[in-house]
Design a protein around this motif. Structure first.
Motif, PDB file in Angstrom:
ATOM      1  N   ALA B 232      -8.441  -3.609 -15.927  1.00 11.36           N
ATOM      2  CA  ALA B 232      -9.503  -2.974 -15.543  1.00 11.36           C
ATOM      3  C   ALA B 232     -10.793  -3.609 -15.846  1.00 11.36           C
ATOM      4  N   ASN B 233     -10.930  -4.342 -17.083  1.00 12.12           N
ATOM      5  CA  ASN B 233     -11.960  -5.020 -17.347  1.00 12.12           C
ATOM      6  C   ASN B 233     -12.213  -6.364 -16.766  1.00 12.12           C
ATOM      7  N   GLY B 234     -11.280  -6.677 -15.751  1.00 12.29           N
ATOM      8  CA  GLY B 234     -11.262  -8.111 -15.000  1.00 12.29           C
ATOM      9  C   GLY B 234     -10.908  -9.091 -15.890  1.00 12.29           C
ATOM     10  N   VAL B 235     -10.262  -8.944 -17.099  1.00  8.34           N
ATOM     11  CA  VAL B 235      -9.651  -9.947 -17.825  1.00  8.34           C
ATOM     12  C   VAL B 235      -8.063 -10.378 -17.385  1.00  8.34           C
ATOM     13  N   VAL B 236      -8.290 -11.550 -16.821  1.00  8.59           N
ATOM     14  CA  VAL B 236      -6.954 -12.043 -16.375  1.00  8.59           C
ATOM     15  C   VAL B 236      -5.974 -12.893 -17.378  1.00  8.59           C
ATOM     16  N   MET B 258      -7.408  -2.524  -8.355  1.00  9.74           N
ATOM     17  CA  MET B 258      -8.896  -2.814  -8.663  1.00  9.74           C
ATOM     18  C   MET B 258      -9.971  -1.886  -7.737  1.00  9.74           C
ATOM     19  N   ALA B 259      -9.501  -1.841  -6.415  1.00 13.67           N
ATOM     20  CA  ALA B 259     -10.405  -1.123  -5.362  1.00 13.67           C
ATOM     21  C   ALA B 259     -10.119   0.290  -5.763  1.00 13.67           C
ATOM     22  N   THR B 260      -9.147   1.035  -6.122  1.00 20.15           N
ATOM     23  CA  THR B 260      -8.953   2.409  -6.460  1.00 20.15           C
ATOM     24  C   THR B 260      -9.362   2.533  -7.745  1.00 20.15           C
ATOM     25  N   ARG B 261      -9.382   1.610  -8.727  1.00 16.67           N
ATOM     26  CA  ARG B 261      -9.659   1.891 -10.183  1.00 16.67           C
ATOM     27  C   ARG B 261      -8.309   2.806 -10.669  1.00 16.67           C
TER      28      ARG B 261
END
Lengths: 325, 325
Positions: B232-236, B258-261
């Motif tokens: 959710a925080n964009g950490v891959v 990511m789009a729908t969260r």
């Protein structure tokens, strides 16, 4: 070209190279910072203290570059702390690249400057230790400034403590660093090196006092930053302290201005009452500097005298114009 | 009490003293940080590398304290960068004291730790230089992580570069520092010291990989920080990279999440697919560690082995529980 002017060019080149070699994530931030370079007064002080009649050692170029990069780091973090939109006439790193990048960029520049200091730690351990051990004092100055925001009862000596941390400490590290290099190469004795360190402190206090005045005397374009904003931002500067000491009712007027957020009149009043006694204090510190200048080699003293006069001539001209308006 | 456990107590005391002596503006922040102390794994690594059969030199206590305080500084700034509300189960410095104080507090702690390093710069110049010169790498790791936020195409080797900066570099500085102290006192030779430096890097990589797993396997209370939040925080993180390499269609599912969260399903799927191959990579780095352990004094190797096992036993238990759920 004089010795110092030539050395400053070398410092500029060395800073450009150091920032230019920075990784691709830092490069745009570094380029932006290079565009908004200041007058390099800290570097000039270090180089002057490190100069003899004929030359300035390469180590002094490195030390001066480290001081300037460290100063850049503090500016980047200051802009995050103050949420400043503008720095030296350009958008601040935070406003252009965001808070996250500004915090890391400041840390990176700290690391870069310390790494340059490490390169010349030997044989100038006194300089390296002074540099590293004074970082905390700089932070302390910032903290004291924060906790004294809007404190109209700020005593003069607490004001001095704040500007010591936020400005004079790094000036002290600069002149002390140059003096340690000179001492190592036999151009200064122990006492002279110490005195030149004190000279840096006084110089920094003067520099900050004159900078305080600029908030009242310069327009945004000339100052390359917003002016007439210190009171609105809760910064209790010396002209305000001095003006309040001249007129006991001024404090209440300032409080009223803070409540209505109308600062025009109060800024004018502080200028009229506070600028002249503030300049008097700056001149008193200049006198302290000149006592020290008598103890050190003549040519070096002459260079310091010139640096001092440059700062004053600019500020006093502005101040006079303003007071007589 | 074992040698290391006793030394860790001394480190704790030394950190407490150093933070306790901090000025009144820093004291509440320092107290808050002391309340949320971690397991001190970096200090343990340094002390282990600095230990011989009978004793740990006072200088190692100081170096370990400096590393832990430096680590605290990075955590404080990380919280500003990530806007984290919680750190180690308590509110982050930023969320409790505000951004301004968090930035300065981090800078102050940097200054404090570097000043402790300066105290033992002699005779361990290799350690001092390594410490200072690696600050930039740590910042670089942070920057690479920022610029790769949400980058689902992050290659494994770029992932490694990121975790090297954000975690392994400081582990490397810790073991290298301890080894330099040991070398100076005649307990390790040049090659062993270098190898122990590499051991730190591997250890750091393992530590970060296991930490990545915790985002999937632990609840917020056990982890003392929000979990199931990396995606959710964009950490891959590594489990995500490994899961996507097992199932080519997973990337699109992650993008949809990511789009729908809505991350619940994707977190489960990544756990099932990604945790086991991620642990395999951690075990591979453990094998690299064990090769080095054969080259160093037996008692020191035994201590390192124990530290390694402690990290794994915790993480693998959690991972197994989760995979078999």
């Amino acid at each position: 070209m004089t010795l110092i002017a030539d050395a400053i060019k070398q410092v500029d080149k060395s800073i450009e190279q150091a920032l230019g070699r920075s990784p691709k994530q830092i490069a745009p931030l570094a380029g932006h910072l290079l565009d908004s370079r200041g007058q390099g007064v800290r570097a000039k002080l270090l180089l002057t203290a490190a100069s003899n009649n004929e030359q300035i050692h390469d180590h002094a170029i490195k030390a001066a570059s480290a001081i300037e990069i460290f100063h850049l780091a503090t500016l980047v973090h200051d802009d995050v702390i103050d949420d400043s939109p503008i720095r030296r006439g350009l958008p601040s790193v935070q406003s252009k690249f965001g808070k996250k990048h500004a915090v890391i960029c400041g840390d990176y520049l700290f690391g870069l400057s310390l790494s340059m200091v490490a390169d010349i730690y030997q044989p100038y351990t006194e300089f390296g230790e002074k540099f590293v051990k004074n970082i905390r004092l700089i932070c302390l100055g910032e903290l004291q400034q924060l906790s004294n925001a809007n404190n109209l009862d700020l005593p003069f000596f607490d004001y001095l403590r704040i500007i010591n941390g936020k400005t004079a400490v790094l000036f002290h590290v600069a002149t002390f660093g140059g003096a340690i290099i000179s001492k190592y190469h036999g151009n200064l004795n122990e006492r002279q090196a110490k005195q030149i360190g004190r000279l840096g402190t006084y110089f920094g206090i003067i520099f900050q006092i004159l900078d305080d005045c600029k908030d009242y005397t310069l327009d945004t374009k000339t100052a390359k930053k917003p002016t007439n904003t210190d009171i609105a931002n809760g910064v209790v500067n010396l002209p305000l302290i001095m003006a309040m000491s001249k007129d006991m009712r001024l404090g209440d007027k300032v409080r009223a201005a803070m409540a209505t957020r109308e600062y025009g009149d109060i800024v004018k009043e502080v200028s009229l009452l506070g600028l002249t006694p503030t300049m008097d204090i700056a001149y008193r510190y200049a006198a302290k500097c000149r006592v020290i200048l008598q103890e050190i080699p003549h040519l070096m003293a002459k260079e310091f005298e010139q640096l001092l006069n440059t700062q004053f001539s600019l500020a006093s001209k502005n101040t006079e114009q303003h007071v007589t308006k």
